[in-house]
Every structure is written in structure tokens, then in C-alpha cells.
Design a protein around this motif. Structure first.
Motif, mmCIF file in Angstrom:
data_model
loop_
_atom_site.group_PDB
_atom_site.id
_atom_site.type_symbol
_atom_site.label_atom_id
_atom_site.label_comp_id
_atom_site.label_asym_id
_atom_site.label_seq_id
_atom_site.Cartn_x
_atom_site.Cartn_y
_atom_site.Cartn_z
ATOM 1 N N UNK A 101 79.537 20.484 41.926
ATOM 2 C CA UNK A 101 80.999 20.430 41.926
ATOM 3 C C UNK A 101 81.508 19.252 42.769
ATOM 4 N N UNK A 102 82.610 18.703 42.308
ATOM 5 C CA UNK A 102 83.110 17.474 42.914
ATOM 6 C C UNK A 102 84.605 17.602 43.271
ATOM 7 N N UNK A 103 85.058 16.647 44.068
ATOM 8 C CA UNK A 103 86.474 16.615 44.434
ATOM 9 C C UNK A 103 87.339 16.565 43.166
ATOM 10 N N UNK A 104 86.877 15.854 42.151
ATOM 11 C CA UNK A 104 87.646 15.748 40.888
ATOM 12 C C UNK A 104 87.855 17.128 40.254
ATOM 13 N N UNK A 105 86.915 18.080 40.472
ATOM 14 C CA UNK A 105 87.084 19.439 39.940
ATOM 15 C C UNK A 105 88.253 20.144 40.641
ATOM 16 N N UNK A 106 88.415 19.879 41.911
ATOM 17 C CA UNK A 106 89.552 20.467 42.647
ATOM 18 C C UNK A 106 90.857 19.867 42.114
ATOM 19 N N UNK A 107 90.854 18.551 41.940
ATOM 20 C CA UNK A 107 92.082 17.894 41.462
ATOM 21 C C UNK A 107 92.428 18.336 40.046
ATOM 22 N N UNK B 211 95.325 15.188 47.302
ATOM 23 C CA UNK B 211 95.053 15.624 48.679
ATOM 24 C C UNK B 211 94.364 16.976 48.568
ATOM 25 N N UNK B 212 93.255 17.134 49.259
ATOM 26 C CA UNK B 212 92.592 18.436 49.220
ATOM 27 C C UNK B 212 92.540 19.033 50.631
ATOM 28 N N UNK B 213 92.578 20.355 50.656
ATOM 29 C CA UNK B 213 92.527 21.050 51.944
ATOM 30 C C UNK B 213 91.279 21.929 51.976
ATOM 31 N N UNK C 60 94.331 21.480 40.649
ATOM 32 C CA UNK C 60 95.393 21.356 41.636
ATOM 33 C C UNK C 60 96.419 20.278 41.274
ATOM 34 N N UNK C 61 95.962 19.238 40.592
ATOM 35 C CA UNK C 61 96.857 18.131 40.250
ATOM 36 C C UNK C 61 96.808 17.019 41.279
#
Ligand code: AMP
Length: 143
Positions: free
Chosen positions: A1-7, A115-117, A10-11
Motif C-alpha cells: 500500500x502506498x500514499x497514493x492509495x490514501x489520496x 496531505x495525509x495524517x 481522501x482526495x
């Protein structure tokens, strides 16, 4: 899993403030948006800093209510660590743990794209674990 999956869920929207905004205005934005940090962007939309609820807490502990009249630039952290959308969730967890912060702006080729938290990271890890457990259960019952 990658940051792009969060975005992906989340947008790409990033809530920001200007360096010259008052701390009181920034606190109102944090409360209204129910978030823990704001990215500080200068007039050219370049990253000037990050202001988290932790910074607010420290400023108020130092100065009391007077701190609310400070500008964001006086209270924010000026050197911002960012991550790439291709970064793995493990890498992000390591960075957040080692650097002791809970927010990471996402930048790709110089362009701000989210932005991810730490809350986003935990949610993704939980989903991942749930999926793994379901797959294992299915495998066991099918055997
Ligand atoms: P946090 O845990 O994210 O609320 O932030 C704790 C401290 O680290 C605060 O002083 C923030 O301004 C700072 N901080 C948060 N995120 C970052 C980041 N990505 N890069 C640099 N400093 C940060």
C-alpha cells in the motif's frame, strides 16, 4: 500500500493558511475543518511551513491568550518534511514515528497533491489487516 492509495479515497484538497494570518484565525479554521494541521502557503502557493495543534498548544503554554495575536509564521514549523505519492505506508509510518509528527504534505515533482495524517495511515492499515484476515478465513474454510 502506498500514499497514493490514501489520496485515492481522501482526495487532493489541502487546507491552508497564509503566513501573515493570525493564530486566532488559524485556530478557527482547524476547529471548523476538524483537522489537526494546516499547511502554510505563501503568495506564490509555495510551502512556507506547517502549523499543527501542537504548535498552538506550545504557543499558548508560553504566552497565554496573547499568543492568539501572533501571526502563523511566528508559531509554525518552517522546515517541512514532505512525502511522495509513491512512498509506501511503512516508510510513512517510520518517518512519522522517527520525526515525531502526525502530518505529511504530499508533493510530486514539486506540485502539492495532498496531505495525509496518522489517522489516514491507521485507517488504511486496519482495512489492509481486515482484508488479509478475510482472505485467510476464506482460504481455511475452502480447504
Ligand atoms: P503533529 O504531531 O503533526 O501535530 O506535529 C508536531 C510538531 O511537528 C509540530 O511542531 C508541527 O509543526 C511539526 N510538524 C508536523 N508535521 C510536520 C512535517 N510534515 N514536517 C515538519 N514538521 C512537521
Amino acid at each position: 500500500m502506498f500514499v497514493s492509495d490514501i489520496l485515492a479515497y481522501k482526495g487532493n484538497r489541502v487546507v491552508s493558511v497564509a503566513p501573515q494570518d493570525s493564530l486566532a484565525a488559524a485556530i478557527a479554521t482547524l476547529a471548523a475543518r476538524r483537522i489537526g494541521a494546516l499547511l502554510v502557503l505563501d503568495a506564490d502557493e509555495a510551502i512556507a511551513g506547517i502549523l499543527s495543534e501542537r504548535d498552538v498548544l506550545h504557543a499558548v503554554a508560553r504566552e497565554g491568550a496573547q499568543a492568539l495575536n501572533r501571526t502563523v509564521s511566528e508559531v509554525m514549523t518552517g522546515t517541512v518534511v514532505t512525502c511522495d505519492p509513491d512512498a509506501s505506508i511503512e516508510q510513512i509510518m517510520e518517518t512519522m514515528t522517527e520525526r515525531r509528527f502526525r502530518h505529511l504534505p504530499v508533493v510530486q515533482q514539486g506540485r502539492l497533491c495532498g496531505m495525509i495524517s496518522i489517522g489516514d495511515v491507521v485507517r488504511l492499515r486496519l482495512e489492509e489487516q481486515r482484508r488479509e484476515a478475510d482472505a485467510l478465513r476464506e482460504y481455511i474454510t475452502a480447504a
